[in-house]
Design a protein around this motif. Structure first.
Motif, short mmCIF file in Angstrom:
data_model
loop_
_atom_site.label_atom_id
_atom_site.label_comp_id
_atom_site.label_asym_id
_atom_site.label_seq_id
_atom_site.Cartn_x
_atom_site.Cartn_y
_atom_site.Cartn_z
N ALA A 124 0.85 -1.20 0.00
CA ALA A 124 0.00 0.00 0.00
C ALA A 124 0.88 1.24 0.00
CB ALA A 124 -0.91 0.00 1.22
N LYS A 125 0.48 2.25 -0.75
CA LYS A 125 1.24 3.50 -0.80
C LYS A 125 0.58 4.61 0.01
CE LYS A 125 3.28 2.41 -5.17
NZ LYS A 125 3.15 2.36 -6.57
N ARG A 126 -0.73 4.47 0.23
CA ARG A 126 -1.46 5.48 0.99
C ARG A 126 -2.44 4.82 1.94
NH1 ARG A 126 -4.97 9.07 -1.65
NH2 ARG A 126 -5.42 7.52 -3.23
N THR A 127 -2.62 5.45 3.09
CA THR A 127 -3.62 5.01 4.06
C THR A 127 -4.52 6.20 4.36
OG1 THR A 127 -2.06 3.45 5.03
CG2 THR A 127 -4.00 4.01 6.34
N LEU A 128 -5.82 5.95 4.35
CA LEU A 128 -6.81 6.98 4.63
C LEU A 128 -7.57 6.59 5.89
CD1 LEU A 128 -8.41 9.52 3.59
CD2 LEU A 128 -9.93 7.88 2.43
N TYR A 129 -7.60 7.50 6.86
CA TYR A 129 -8.36 7.30 8.09
C TYR A 129 -9.58 8.21 8.01
CZ TYR A 129 -4.07 5.14 9.73
OH TYR A 129 -2.97 4.34 9.85
N ILE A 130 -10.76 7.61 7.95
CA ILE A 130 -11.99 8.39 7.85
C ILE A 130 -12.62 8.50 9.23
CG2 ILE A 130 -14.28 8.53 6.81
CD1 ILE A 130 -13.20 7.02 4.41
N SER A 131 -12.82 9.72 9.68
CA SER A 131 -13.48 9.95 10.96
C SER A 131 -14.87 9.32 10.95
CB SER A 131 -13.64 11.46 11.19
OG SER A 131 -12.40 12.08 11.34
N GLY A 132 -15.42 9.14 12.14
CA GLY A 132 -16.76 8.57 12.24
C GLY A 132 -17.74 9.33 11.37
N GLN A 133 -18.34 8.64 10.43
CA GLN A 133 -19.33 9.24 9.54
C GLN A 133 -20.70 9.02 10.15
OE1 GLN A 133 -18.40 11.07 6.43
NE2 GLN A 133 -16.76 11.02 7.96
N ILE A 134 -21.53 10.02 10.01
CA ILE A 134 -22.83 10.03 10.68
C ILE A 134 -23.96 10.06 9.65
CG2 ILE A 134 -21.94 11.06 12.80
CD1 ILE A 134 -22.78 13.81 11.68
N PRO A 135 -25.18 9.76 10.08
CA PRO A 135 -26.31 9.70 9.16
C PRO A 135 -26.96 11.07 8.92
CG PRO A 135 -27.02 8.97 11.32
CD PRO A 135 -25.54 9.25 11.41
N VAL A 136 -26.15 12.01 8.46
CA VAL A 136 -26.64 13.36 8.17
C VAL A 136 -26.23 13.69 6.75
CG1 VAL A 136 -26.55 15.79 8.84
CG2 VAL A 136 -26.33 14.02 10.60
N ASN A 137 -27.18 14.15 5.92
CA ASN A 137 -26.82 14.50 4.55
C ASN A 137 -26.31 15.94 4.47
OD1 ASN A 137 -29.05 16.26 4.41
ND2 ASN A 137 -30.30 14.85 3.22
#
Length: 127
Positions: free
Chosen positions: A27-40
């Motif tokens: 892998a060349k990149r790692t992405l950490y996605i914060s907690g995503q919530i059910p809001v549009n």
């Protein structure tokens, strides 16, 4: 990047669309996605669990796409549920959204930040 699902026969085998471990090679990149919530984007929150779960996964997909990634790049995700009563529906919607992908997974029953939210999902993706 290559990934390999690992499920040792010496431990409990996973049920329901996940792996006990995921190995990532080259892998060349790692992405950490914060907690995503059910809001549009307009600030609206669906009232039903399935709608909230689908929207949360759509929000994850938006973050992945912005980074040039897709659901294929997810290697681990953690789901926080507001109640154990949602566990079966959560699995169903997750499998609907992710298809045959089986990243590593943790599910935690927790008191969610906003009472209107029934779940929150954070993700680690690699490319």
């Amino acid at each position: 990047m290559k990934t390999r699902s690992i499920n040792s026969p010496k431990a409990q085998l996973p049920e329901g669309g996940y792996s006990q471990a995921v190995e990532v090679v080259d892998a060349k990149r790692t992405l950490y996605i914060s907690g995503q919530i059910p809001v549009n984007a307009d600030g609206n929150v669906p009232t039903d669990f399935a709608g909230q779960a689908r929207l949360t996964w759509q929000n994850i997909e938006h973050q992945l796409n912005e980074a040039g990634m897709t659901f294929d790049n997810i290697v681990k995700h953690t789901t926080f549920l507001s109640s154990r009563e949602y566990r079966d529906e959560n699995s169903r919607v997750r499998n609907e959204m992710l298809g045959d992908r089986t990243p590593a997974l943790t599910v935690i029953i927790a008191d969610i930040y906003d009472e209107a939210w029934l779940l929150e999902v954070e993700v680690i993706a690699c490319k």
